[in-house]
Design an enzyme around this catalytic site. Structure first.
Site, mmCIF file in Angstrom:
data_model
loop_
_atom_site.group_PDB
_atom_site.id
_atom_site.type_symbol
_atom_site.label_atom_id
_atom_site.label_comp_id
_atom_site.label_asym_id
_atom_site.label_seq_id
_atom_site.Cartn_x
_atom_site.Cartn_y
_atom_site.Cartn_z
ATOM 1 N N HIS A 79 0.862 -1.180 0.000
ATOM 2 C CA HIS A 79 0.000 0.000 0.000
ATOM 3 C C HIS A 79 0.899 1.231 0.000
ATOM 4 O O HIS A 79 1.115 1.850 1.040
ATOM 5 C CB HIS A 79 -0.884 -0.033 1.253
ATOM 6 C CG HIS A 79 -2.009 0.941 1.232
ATOM 7 N ND1 HIS A 79 -3.187 0.728 1.887
ATOM 8 C CD2 HIS A 79 -2.129 2.149 0.631
ATOM 9 C CE1 HIS A 79 -4.001 1.757 1.692
ATOM 10 N NE2 HIS A 79 -3.369 2.631 0.945
ATOM 11 N N GLU B 259 -2.552 -1.496 -3.305
ATOM 12 C CA GLU B 259 -3.646 -0.699 -2.756
ATOM 13 C C GLU B 259 -3.325 0.786 -2.833
ATOM 14 O O GLU B 259 -2.160 1.179 -2.659
ATOM 15 C CB GLU B 259 -3.854 -1.035 -1.269
ATOM 16 C CG GLU B 259 -4.149 -2.480 -0.983
ATOM 17 C CD GLU B 259 -4.304 -2.764 0.508
ATOM 18 O OE1 GLU B 259 -4.955 -3.763 0.831
ATOM 19 O OE2 GLU B 259 -3.767 -2.008 1.339
ATOM 20 N N HIS C 81 -8.028 -5.295 7.577
ATOM 21 C CA HIS C 81 -7.763 -4.287 8.608
ATOM 22 C C HIS C 81 -8.014 -4.859 9.985
ATOM 23 O O HIS C 81 -9.111 -5.283 10.305
ATOM 24 C CB HIS C 81 -8.560 -2.995 8.429
ATOM 25 C CG HIS C 81 -7.676 -1.788 8.624
ATOM 26 N ND1 HIS C 81 -7.255 -1.389 9.866
ATOM 27 C CD2 HIS C 81 -7.090 -0.966 7.726
ATOM 28 C CE1 HIS C 81 -6.458 -0.340 9.719
ATOM 29 N NE2 HIS C 81 -6.320 -0.072 8.439
HETATM 30 N N1 PXP Z 1 -6.621 -3.343 3.748
HETATM 31 C C1 PXP Z 1 -6.375 -2.032 3.558
HETATM 32 C C2 PXP Z 1 -7.138 -1.313 2.509
HETATM 33 C C3 PXP Z 1 -5.389 -1.359 4.315
HETATM 34 O O1 PXP Z 1 -5.166 -0.059 4.112
HETATM 35 C C4 PXP Z 1 -4.650 -2.085 5.265
HETATM 36 C C5 PXP Z 1 -3.568 -1.389 6.050
HETATM 37 O O2 PXP Z 1 -2.599 -0.886 5.186
HETATM 38 C C6 PXP Z 1 -4.943 -3.448 5.428
HETATM 39 C C7 PXP Z 1 -5.939 -4.050 4.665
HETATM 40 C C8 PXP Z 1 -4.204 -4.305 6.408
HETATM 41 O O3 PXP Z 1 -4.505 -3.903 7.713
HETATM 42 P P1 PXP Z 1 -3.646 -4.424 8.935
HETATM 43 O O4 PXP Z 1 -2.260 -3.852 8.771
HETATM 44 O O5 PXP Z 1 -4.353 -3.878 10.141
HETATM 45 O O6 PXP Z 1 -3.639 -5.914 8.880
#
Ligand code: PXP
Length: 241
Positions: free
Chosen positions: A44, A71, A192
């Site tokens: 990301h 992302e 997330h």
């Molecule tokens: N999905 C998205 C769109 C995110 O922005 C993130 C964090 O960068 C994640 C998933 C992954 O989240 P986590 O780091 O809390 O596992």
């Protein structure tokens, strides 16, 4: 239904960047994640490149063999170009503000239908699967169908918080959105704040889940458990056996 584990390696880049050298090596870590069983790698990149850099994305693309998921917010021209140059298996569109610490909301697809629909069309034309990050709101799922995205990614921060208090209540809204997505033929991803405590229940309640992308908790667990062991433990939460 198999649920794929995509490991988000942003935190590896954060650690590397804190010293300005190449330790840990982001590309090697990603390849090792694949070796240890990850079904995909997620990055990301943020506009300020504070963790994953744009160069990392080009370097990763050359060597990865699993599903690459990039992302970001397509209102940044630089992001769109990065995706088109690297042709990942999947692009996940996230409505990040410029200096946001981490993603904290999904798209209002209804409000942004024209914008999102043009990017869905563009990326699909280049054979890149498109997923749209959304809050668990049923009207948004119908809107996702209207703009013809391949998948949605359910934003699970609220689920993770509420799971600690009442798992059945925490999952309810996500479940009805997942059922709506199933009915409409939209693939379901989630991400997330997923971790070793809340992941198996999510999978049990949403069996059609196609992919989870997990970064923070997985990398934190790896400090104690080791990366290979941790990836295997996360995969076990997703197994239906
Ligand atoms: N999905 C998205 C769109 C995110 O922005 C993130 C964090 O960068 C994640 C998933 C992954 O989240 P986590 O780091 O809390 O596992």
């Amino acid at each position: 239904m198999i649920t794929k584990l995509s490991v988000n390696i942003n935190k590896i880049a954060t650690l590397r960047n804190s010293r300005g050298h190449n330790n840990p090596n982001v590309v090697k870590t990603a390849m090792d994640c694949e070796l240890f069983g990850a079904d995909g790698i997620t990055v990301h990149p943020r506009p300020d490149e504070r963790h994953i850099t744009y160069k990392d994305v080009y370097d990763l693309k050359k060597v990865l063999t699993s599903e690459f998921n990039i992302e970001g917010n397509p209102i940044e021209d630089k992001f769109v170009q990065l995706v088109l140059d690297n042709k990942p298996a999947q692009v996940t569109l996230v409505p990040d503000a410029m200096n946001q610490l981490t993603s904290n909301h999904g798209w209002d697809i209804i409000k942004n239908a024209n914008l999102l629909s043009s990017f869905v069309c563009l990326f699909k034309k280049h054979n890149i699967r498109v997923s749209i990050f959304v809050d668990p709101i049923e009207e948004q799922i119908q809107a996702a169908k209207d703009i013809q995205t391949d998948r949605i990614e359910l934003y699970t921060e609220q689920y993770a918080k509420d799971y600690l208090v009442d798992p059945a209540k925490a999952i309810a809204q996500y479940k009805s959105c997942a059922l709506a997505a199933d009915r409409l033929g939209i693939g379901i991803n989630a991400g997330h704040d997923l971790d070793l405590h809340n992941l198996a229940f999510l999978k049990k309640e949403i069996p059609s889940l196609l992919e989870v992308s997990i970064g923070h908790a997985l990398i934190a667990d790896a400090i104690y458990l080791g990366l290979e062991n941790t990836i295997q433990l996360y995969k076990r939460q997703l197994s239906t056996l």
